[in-house]
Design an enzyme around this catalytic site. Sequence first.
Site, PDB file in Angstrom:
ATOM      1  N   LYS A  72       0.680  -0.978   0.197  1.00  0.00           N
ATOM      2  CA  LYS A  72      -0.118   0.337   0.063  1.00  0.00           C
ATOM      3  C   LYS A  72       0.829   1.468  -0.267  1.00  0.00           C
ATOM      4  O   LYS A  72       0.329   2.179  -1.016  1.00  0.00           O
ATOM      5  CB  LYS A  72      -1.098  -0.345   1.405  1.00  0.00           C
ATOM      6  CG  LYS A  72      -1.563   0.884   1.925  1.00  0.00           C
ATOM      7  CD  LYS A  72      -2.385   1.412   2.784  1.00  0.00           C
ATOM      8  CE  LYS A  72      -1.591   1.600   3.918  1.00  0.00           C
ATOM      9  NZ  LYS A  72      -1.133   2.717   4.958  1.00  0.00           N
ATOM     10  N   ASN A  73       1.553   1.617   0.797  1.00  0.00           N
ATOM     11  CA  ASN A  73       3.080   2.559   1.321  1.00  0.00           C
ATOM     12  C   ASN A  73       3.752   2.741  -0.254  1.00  0.00           C
ATOM     13  O   ASN A  73       4.441   3.542   0.118  1.00  0.00           O
ATOM     14  CB  ASN A  73       3.159   2.985   2.281  1.00  0.00           C
ATOM     15  CG  ASN A  73       3.003   3.188   3.286  1.00  0.00           C
ATOM     16  OD1 ASN A  73       0.945   2.848   2.702  1.00  0.00           O
ATOM     17  ND2 ASN A  73       2.826   2.342   3.988  1.00  0.00           N
ATOM     18  N   CYS A 170      -3.757  12.236  13.639  1.00  0.00           N
ATOM     19  CA  CYS A 170      -4.181  11.528  13.534  1.00  0.00           C
ATOM     20  C   CYS A 170      -4.696  10.779  14.752  1.00  0.00           C
ATOM     21  O   CYS A 170      -3.447  11.006  15.878  1.00  0.00           O
ATOM     22  CB  CYS A 170      -4.401  10.849  11.845  1.00  0.00           C
ATOM     23  SG  CYS A 170      -2.350   9.968  12.670  1.00  0.00           S
ATOM     24  N   ARG A 175       1.938  14.144  13.342  1.00  0.00           N
ATOM     25  CA  ARG A 175       1.584  14.395  12.030  1.00  0.00           C
ATOM     26  C   ARG A 175       1.596  15.630  11.278  1.00  0.00           C
ATOM     27  O   ARG A 175       0.298  15.202   9.861  1.00  0.00           O
ATOM     28  CB  ARG A 175       1.199  12.941  11.179  1.00  0.00           C
ATOM     29  CG  ARG A 175       1.109  11.619  12.668  1.00  0.00           C
ATOM     30  CD  ARG A 175       0.463  10.411  11.685  1.00  0.00           C
ATOM     31  NE  ARG A 175       1.088   9.383  10.649  1.00  0.00           N
ATOM     32  CZ  ARG A 175       0.702   8.607   9.532  1.00  0.00           C
ATOM     33  NH1 ARG A 175      -0.477   8.471   9.966  1.00  0.00           N
ATOM     34  NH2 ARG A 175       1.465   8.587   8.772  1.00  0.00           N
ATOM     35  N   ASP A 358       5.269   0.357  12.138  1.00  0.00           N
ATOM     36  CA  ASP A 358       4.299  -0.082  11.111  1.00  0.00           C
ATOM     37  C   ASP A 358       4.140  -1.475  11.774  1.00  0.00           C
ATOM     38  O   ASP A 358       3.551  -2.570  11.251  1.00  0.00           O
ATOM     39  CB  ASP A 358       4.045   0.294  10.029  1.00  0.00           C
ATOM     40  CG  ASP A 358       3.930   1.119   9.336  1.00  0.00           C
ATOM     41  OD1 ASP A 358       3.469   1.933  10.349  1.00  0.00           O
ATOM     42  OD2 ASP A 358       3.974   1.717   8.584  1.00  0.00           O
ATOM     43  N   ARG A 450      -8.301  -0.465   5.124  1.00  0.00           N
ATOM     44  CA  ARG A 450      -7.311   0.681   5.116  1.00  0.00           C
ATOM     45  C   ARG A 450      -6.353   0.096   4.277  1.00  0.00           C
ATOM     46  O   ARG A 450      -5.519   0.560   2.681  1.00  0.00           O
ATOM     47  CB  ARG A 450      -7.414   1.694   6.331  1.00  0.00           C
ATOM     48  CG  ARG A 450      -8.447   2.197   6.026  1.00  0.00           C
ATOM     49  CD  ARG A 450      -7.798   3.531   7.056  1.00  0.00           C
ATOM     50  NE  ARG A 450      -6.755   4.500   6.110  1.00  0.00           N
ATOM     51  CZ  ARG A 450      -6.175   4.751   7.361  1.00  0.00           C
ATOM     52  NH1 ARG A 450      -6.227   5.243   8.097  1.00  0.00           N
ATOM     53  NH2 ARG A 450      -5.379   5.757   5.917  1.00  0.00           N
TER      54      ARG A 450
HETATM   55  N1  EPU Z   1       7.097  14.239  10.478  1.00  0.00           N
HETATM   56  C1  EPU Z   1       7.106  16.056  11.034  1.00  0.00           C
HETATM   57  N2  EPU Z   1       6.534  16.581   9.845  1.00  0.00           N
HETATM   58  C2  EPU Z   1       6.631  16.317   8.284  1.00  0.00           C
HETATM   59  C3  EPU Z   1       6.529  14.657   8.360  1.00  0.00           C
HETATM   60  C4  EPU Z   1       6.767  13.668   9.344  1.00  0.00           C
HETATM   61  O1  EPU Z   1       7.744  16.347  11.576  1.00  0.00           O
HETATM   62  O2  EPU Z   1       6.754  16.810   7.599  1.00  0.00           O
HETATM   63  C5  EPU Z   1       7.327  13.693  11.925  1.00  0.00           C
HETATM   64  C6  EPU Z   1       6.443  12.837  11.630  1.00  0.00           C
HETATM   65  O3  EPU Z   1       5.268  13.226  12.376  1.00  0.00           O
HETATM   66  C7  EPU Z   1       6.715  11.917  13.224  1.00  0.00           C
HETATM   67  C8  EPU Z   1       8.132  11.380  11.906  1.00  0.00           C
HETATM   68  O4  EPU Z   1       8.579  12.556  11.316  1.00  0.00           O
HETATM   69  O5  EPU Z   1       6.973  11.610  13.854  1.00  0.00           O
HETATM   70  C9  EPU Z   1       7.913  10.420  10.649  1.00  0.00           C
HETATM   71  O6  EPU Z   1       6.561  10.053  10.173  1.00  0.00           O
HETATM   72  P1  EPU Z   1       6.787  10.305   8.202  1.00  0.00           P
HETATM   73  O7  EPU Z   1       6.674  11.244   7.273  1.00  0.00           O
HETATM   74  O8  EPU Z   1       7.477   9.430   7.902  1.00  0.00           O
HETATM   75  O9  EPU Z   1       5.949   9.395   8.002  1.00  0.00           O
HETATM   76  P2  EPU Z   1       4.641   9.171   6.664  1.00  0.00           P
HETATM   77  O10 EPU Z   1       5.093   9.275   5.497  1.00  0.00           O
HETATM   78  O11 EPU Z   1       3.317  10.340   7.027  1.00  0.00           O
HETATM   79  C10 EPU Z   1       5.045   6.787   6.303  1.00  0.00           C
HETATM   80  C11 EPU Z   1       3.326   5.781   6.031  1.00  0.00           C
HETATM   81  C12 EPU Z   1       3.284   5.440   7.762  1.00  0.00           C
HETATM   82  C13 EPU Z   1       4.674   4.845   8.661  1.00  0.00           C
HETATM   83  C14 EPU Z   1       5.690   6.005   8.042  1.00  0.00           C
HETATM   84  C15 EPU Z   1       7.297   5.797   9.246  1.00  0.00           C
HETATM   85  C16 EPU Z   1       2.842   6.003   3.796  1.00  0.00           C
HETATM   86  C17 EPU Z   1       1.942   6.081   3.577  1.00  0.00           C
HETATM   87  N3  EPU Z   1       2.896   6.522   5.021  1.00  0.00           N
HETATM   88  O12 EPU Z   1       3.934   8.109   7.020  1.00  0.00           O
HETATM   89  O13 EPU Z   1       2.279   4.184   6.993  1.00  0.00           O
HETATM   90  O14 EPU Z   1       4.497   4.572  10.057  1.00  0.00           O
HETATM   91  O15 EPU Z   1       5.377   6.419   7.062  1.00  0.00           O
HETATM   92  O16 EPU Z   1       7.902   4.537   8.834  1.00  0.00           O
HETATM   93  O17 EPU Z   1       3.959   5.495   3.358  1.00  0.00           O
HETATM   94  C18 EPU Z   1       0.632   2.906   8.278  1.00  0.00           C
HETATM   95  O18 EPU Z   1       0.963   2.094   7.239  1.00  0.00           O
HETATM   96  O19 EPU Z   1       0.074   2.257   9.103  1.00  0.00           O
HETATM   97  C19 EPU Z   1       1.768   3.959   8.517  1.00  0.00           C
HETATM   98  C20 EPU Z   1       0.668   5.000   8.996  1.00  0.00           C
END
Ligand code: EPU
Length: 484
Positions: A72-73, A170, A175, A358, A450
């Site tokens: 999915k990701n 969320c 996030r 995850d 999801r």
């Molecule tokens: N963060 C910030 N600012 C930003 C972006 C991120 O502070 O602009 C922080 C977040 O709050 C968090 C950390 O950085 O504390 C890492 O977040 P990241 O951006 O890596 O998460 P994401 O890209 O929103 C993806 C996956 C998540 C997975 C995380 C971490 C997708 C669509 N989602 O989320 O997947 O947990 O990386 O590996 O790729 C899931 O599939 O259940 C899921 C939540």
Amino acid sequence: MKLVPKSPNGSSRKAETLLSLGDPSFRKPVSRSRTIRIDFRDGAITPESLMDKFVIRGGNPLVGSVRISGAKNAALPAMAAAILTDEPVILENIPDVRDIQTERNLLVSMGADVELGYGRASHRTTISCNNLVNPEAAYELVKTMRASTLVLGPLLARMGRARVSQPGGCAIGARPIDLHIKGLERLGASIKQEHGYIEASADRLRGGHIIFDKITVTGTEDLMMAATLAEGETIMENCAREPEVVDLAALLIKMGARIEGAGTHTIRIHGVEKLHGARHRIIPDRIEAGTFVIAAVLTGGDLQLTNCDPDHLGSLIQKLEECGVSIKAGTDSMRITNGHQLEAADISTEEFPGFPTDMQAQYMTLATQSQGTSIITENIFENRFMHAGELARMGANIKVEGSRAIVRGKTPLSSAAVQCSDLRASASLVLAALVADGETIIDRVYHVDRGYERIEEKLKGVGAQIRRIGEILPRRAAAPSVVA
Ligand code: EPU
């Protein structure tokens, strides 16, 4: 033509109907693909699917073979990448899960043509963005799936403007998306945030030097996509190294992008004038695979996982070996057997290649069945222990102290009515129910839908007793008898 959801993740189920592969409500195979217009509401959670529950009777060892779906990701950013070109992008191994339906709806709402494969090609989707008219991601879609923000960079790069709803917090944490915004500003975008929307514009993005304050997976992906069409070179440092980032880079390179270093902390992108169409197969879902690995271990089963990539699961495999599990990894398959007592081991979630956040919830369920005390430290999200309370209701001994959970095993689990709070928390409850004594009822399984494709069928196929039900309505009360 309108897409009628007929997968188990869709909304056309009858209450109390147990679906199986032979169920007529599944898509009928037809020999060709068709272009579809998706009803904007289809990706939303319908009141009917909100009522779905799982009933699971624990105790059966899982034995047999499970085919792992596409990630999915990895599929979500790949679909957003189609925005970068006016030619068709064909994606294979797309999982049939609700987040993917939501992303299809989002692309269609912008004017994209989305073609779905049917029958044997049902995991293929072709996206043509030659007529994008509405560069907007509306709140209704973004609020159900935060990954919708992945369209920000591609829209800005291709159309010079984007209006994307701010996602808000969320269940697992605040996030923020500040790093996406700062990065796009470094590439020359003007960004305003008002009325709950991010409004971004740029004549043409120009290459720049971005050092991420913190490692972000979708941030790295969003900026990498934006930079492919920027003028000049972009250097991004402190990038995420997840396999999903590498897979996206592979697709973008097939589309004509010039990218080096994906999978390392530094990615260099030489912007090009135009990208073209491509065909790409999405990598297997490492988190789905990991969830089934833990299911096999917990139930003392013998599972063969096919269509997976053990190289993406190194930290989990190493940890499970520490717990005493035997895992045989092939190139695209794994066999997991476990016939003896698990030993406790601590984990600490980290960015790839560390232990994935995850998989933390699923590992917590495993820790309840290990001998000794396991300390689980969550370093990525600030509120990702919602499952601990539900596991405790089933008999687990878990103490949460800030970002640490102390799990004392081994405690027998007993069936209870429990509730899902997010995608991976739901998976941990399904796993707990598989080893609990009695019949567990898991509510709000739309969270599972999801990101897990037909999980109940896959589990049933290897011997689990699991049933999906709609809400059981009380019988209509008999007319009150007149009491004299
Ligand atoms: N963060 C910030 N600012 C930003 C972006 C991120 O502070 O602009 C922080 C977040 O709050 C968090 C950390 O950085 O504390 C890492 O977040 P990241 O951006 O890596 O998460 P994401 O890209 O929103 C993806 C996956 C998540 C997975 C995380 C971490 C997708 C669509 N989602 O989320 O997947 O947990 O990386 O590996 O790729 C899931 O599939 O259940 C899921 C939540």
